[in-house]
Design an enzyme around this catalytic site. Structure first.
Site: not given
Ligand code: ZN
Length: 240
Positions: A85, A104
């Protein structure tokens, strides 16, 4: 000395932020990464994933790798990979030049709110004005639970986040961002606190937001220094 070696202080700060996040249980096991953009370069430092990692709360400076804005590894240990990601980070940095750091993570309590159609309410004022400010002005949401594993998905997340400081990602987790690693990390900690209080209030009964008048009084309040909070959380989990 290589660029990667010269970036040891920046890698140490990122590793510390990862350990703080992990030790506070804001995210679980190996899930999550924090990055820092290099000023004037299309490069970022980020916590790596892969066979050589030991999970976010045990992150060391050598677990941080150098990556370009296309998501390719530029420098770092051979047993570590770019996070799938990474596009959360690259796309936000491309969309918002003012950002220095992106985070994140997968905090369980915040994630519960994304799947139960219950909003995070501004339930308290003086209890913690920085948290209130985040609910008032800083939140966005992303409706899909997919991995942000390519540029197209990264761009749609960046569009959903717009200019906010934190995004609730349905069935997934959170993304926070800021002008520093410390700011992005404290925003994640505050978001987790807001979700925890909301969760407990919903369990108790019928939570009611504070009044508009009370909210207005906090909007006028100047934001204080974040340094003591950063120092506190570092010391709380045994970091210097
Ligand atoms: Zn994720």
């Amino acid at each position: 000395m290589s660029l990667y070696e010269r970036l040891l202080p920046e890698r140490e700060l990122l590793a510390k932020a990862c350990r703080v996040l992990g030790k506070l249980d804001v995210t679980k096991s190996t899930f999550g990464h924090i990055s820092q953009r290099l000023p004037g370069e299309e490069l970022l430092l980020i916590r790596a994933r892969g066979p050589g990692e030991s999970g976010i709360r045990f992150t060391a400076a050598e677990d941080i790798i150098l990556v370009d804005f296309d998501g390719n590894k530029v420098a770092g240990r051979s047993d570590l990979d770019v996070p799938k990601e990474v596009f959360i980070h690259t796309c936000l940095f491309k969309a918002r030049p003012e950002l220095r750091s992106v985070l994140h993570a997968h905090p369980a309590t915040v994630m519960l709110f994304t799947i139960c159609n219950k909003p995070l309410l501004p339930l308290f004022g003086a209890y913690d004005p920085a948290c209130l400010r985040l609910v008032q002005t800083g939140l966005s949401s992303f409706p899909s639970s997919i991995l942000i594993s390519d540029e197209t998905r990264g761009k749609s997340l960046a569009e959903a986040i717009r200019s906010s400081k934190a995004c609730l990602m349905r069935g997934h987790g959170i993304t926070t961002c800021g002008a520093s690693v410390e700011e992005a990390t404290l925003t994640a900690i505050n978001l987790n606190e807001i979700a925890d209080i909301n969760y407990r209030a919903y369990l108790l009964g019928d939570p009611q937001p504070i009044s508009q008048e009370d909210m207005a009084s906090f909007e006028e309040m100047k934001e204080g220094s974040q340094t003591p909070y950063w120092r506190y959380y570092c010391r709380l989990v045994g970091e210097t």
